[in-house]
Structure formats: structure tokens, C-alpha cells
Design a protein around this motif. Structure first.
Motif, PDB file in Angstrom:
ATOM      1  N   GLY A  68       0.788  -1.166   0.000  1.00  0.00           N
ATOM      2  CA  GLY A  68       0.000   0.000   0.000  1.00  0.00           C
ATOM      3  C   GLY A  68       0.854   1.263   0.000  1.00  0.00           C
ATOM      4  O   GLY A  68       1.987   1.288  -0.452  1.00  0.00           O
ATOM      5  N   VAL A  69       0.288   2.307   0.535  1.00  0.00           N
ATOM      6  CA  VAL A  69       0.933   3.609   0.560  1.00  0.00           C
ATOM      7  C   VAL A  69       2.175   3.606   1.443  1.00  0.00           C
ATOM      8  O   VAL A  69       3.111   4.347   1.206  1.00  0.00           O
ATOM      9  N   ALA A  70       2.215   2.734   2.448  1.00  0.00           N
ATOM     10  CA  ALA A  70       3.353   2.673   3.360  1.00  0.00           C
ATOM     11  C   ALA A  70       4.318   1.535   3.017  1.00  0.00           C
ATOM     12  O   ALA A  70       5.213   1.233   3.795  1.00  0.00           O
ATOM     13  N   ASP A  71       4.168   0.910   1.879  1.00  0.00           N
ATOM     14  CA  ASP A  71       5.025  -0.192   1.464  1.00  0.00           C
ATOM     15  C   ASP A  71       6.468   0.280   1.359  1.00  0.00           C
ATOM     16  O   ASP A  71       6.737   1.444   1.068  1.00  0.00           O
ATOM     17  N   THR A  72       7.408  -0.630   1.570  1.00  0.00           N
ATOM     18  CA  THR A  72       8.823  -0.269   1.494  1.00  0.00           C
ATOM     19  C   THR A  72       9.298  -0.101   0.050  1.00  0.00           C
ATOM     20  O   THR A  72      10.323   0.526  -0.189  1.00  0.00           O
ATOM     21  N   THR A 100      -0.233   2.070  -5.912  1.00  0.00           N
ATOM     22  CA  THR A 100      -1.337   2.237  -4.963  1.00  0.00           C
ATOM     23  C   THR A 100      -1.947   3.624  -5.088  1.00  0.00           C
ATOM     24  O   THR A 100      -3.165   3.777  -5.163  1.00  0.00           O
ATOM     25  N   LEU A 101      -1.112   4.630  -5.133  1.00  0.00           N
ATOM     26  CA  LEU A 101      -1.615   5.999  -5.237  1.00  0.00           C
ATOM     27  C   LEU A 101      -2.321   6.243  -6.572  1.00  0.00           C
ATOM     28  O   LEU A 101      -3.303   6.973  -6.634  1.00  0.00           O
ATOM     29  N   ARG A 102      -1.837   5.638  -7.614  1.00  0.00           N
ATOM     30  CA  ARG A 102      -2.455   5.836  -8.931  1.00  0.00           C
ATOM     31  C   ARG A 102      -3.797   5.119  -9.051  1.00  0.00           C
ATOM     32  O   ARG A 102      -4.679   5.564  -9.776  1.00  0.00           O
ATOM     33  N   LEU A 103      -3.967   3.999  -8.359  1.00  0.00           N
ATOM     34  CA  LEU A 103      -5.204   3.226  -8.470  1.00  0.00           C
ATOM     35  C   LEU A 103      -6.277   3.658  -7.473  1.00  0.00           C
ATOM     36  O   LEU A 103      -7.453   3.424  -7.707  1.00  0.00           O
ATOM     37  N   LEU A 109      -2.155  11.276   3.512  1.00  0.00           N
ATOM     38  CA  LEU A 109      -1.554  11.429   2.190  1.00  0.00           C
ATOM     39  C   LEU A 109      -0.431  12.454   2.179  1.00  0.00           C
ATOM     40  O   LEU A 109       0.414  12.451   1.286  1.00  0.00           O
ATOM     41  N   LEU A 110      -0.411  13.338   3.172  1.00  0.00           N
ATOM     42  CA  LEU A 110       0.665  14.324   3.249  1.00  0.00           C
ATOM     43  C   LEU A 110       2.032  13.655   3.342  1.00  0.00           C
ATOM     44  O   LEU A 110       3.018  14.182   2.845  1.00  0.00           O
ATOM     45  N   PHE A 111       2.074  12.486   3.963  1.00  0.00           N
ATOM     46  CA  PHE A 111       3.351  11.772   4.048  1.00  0.00           C
ATOM     47  C   PHE A 111       3.846  11.408   2.655  1.00  0.00           C
ATOM     48  O   PHE A 111       5.034  11.496   2.364  1.00  0.00           O
TER      49      PHE A 111
END
Length: 137
Positions: free
Chosen positions: A1-5, A13-16, A34-36
Motif C-alpha cells: 500500500g501507501v506505506a510499502d517499502t 497504490t496511489l495511482r489506483l 496522504l501528506l506523508f
């Protein structure tokens, strides 16, 4: 996901996400998360995050607009002060991504953006000059 390494997983993830969750993503608590991604170490993740935040703007402009304005001002400041071509190229590309998806929202800042981009057209690094030309349209 967004926090994946792995950066490619974060980008994908962000695009989908906006395909089916735009209204949910516009909630203030989710936008803060999402700011991260907007400050991710990977350039493609930052570009995807900016695009995602801009796409959800119509659902919650009161929260999204200050975020986009802050990102825009940070990018303009960075571009105006960066000496290293790699960092400069990255900031110009993120700015281009922001302007491509949120141009109407960023219209009041057009003069400031052009003022900071104009001197970068003479950058000795051709990648930077090309990125500036793509961003300026």
C-alpha cells in the motif's frame, strides 16, 4: 500500500486509489495521511501523491486547497533556491504534475510560478531546462 517499502508499490497504490475512493480520500483525516506521500523520498511517489490530492479537491476543497497551496509554495521556494540539478529537476517535475491536474486551482499563482521557472530555462543541465519547458507548457 501507501506505506510499502517498495516505491513502485506505493506509486501503483496511489495511482489506483482514485478510481473508486475519491470521495472517501477527500476526508480530512485521510488527506493528512496522504501528506506523508507528498514528502516521499521517491520522485514518482510524490508526483502520484500530488495528482491524487488534486483529483480529490472537488470533494473537499476547504481541506485540499490549503494543502495544494502549501505544496505549490514549497515547490516554488525549492526551485528558486536549489543549486543541485537533481533536486531541481525533481521539484520541477512535481510542479509540472501538480499543474497538469490542478491548473484551474493554481491559476492565482501563475505569475509566481513563471517568475521562478524563467531563470531555470538557462540551467546548464539540459534535463532541468527540458523539465522547465514541459512544466511551463
Amino acid at each position: 500500500g501507501v506505506a510499502d517499502t517498495e516505491a513502485p508499490v506505493r506509486v501503483l497504490t496511489l495511482r489506483l486509489l482514485p478510481l473508486c475512493f475519491e470521495a472517501e480520500l477527500a476526508r480530512a483525516s485521510v488527506l493528512r495521511t496522504l501528506l506523508f506521500a507528498l514528502n516521499d523520498e521517491d520522485l514518482d511517489v510524490r508526483i502520484a501523491a500530488v495528482a491524487l490530492v488534486a483529483k480529490v479537491a472537488p470533494h473537499n476543497p476547504a481541506v485540499v486547497m490549503p494543502i495544494l497551496r502549501r505544496v505549490l509554495l514549497q515547490l516554488v521556494t525549492d526551485i528558486g533556491h536549489f543549486g543541485a540539478s537533481r533536486q531541481l529537476d525533481g521539484s520541477v517535475r512535481v510542479l509540472g504534475g501538480l499543474l497538469s491536474v490542478a491548473a484551474p486551482l493554481m491559476a492565482p499563482y501563475t505569475r509566481a510560478v513563471l517568475d521562478v521557472l524563467r531563470p531555470k530555462l538557462d540551467d546548464p543541465d539540459p534535463a532541468v531546462a527540458a523539465a522547465v519547458l514541459r512544466t511551463a507548457g
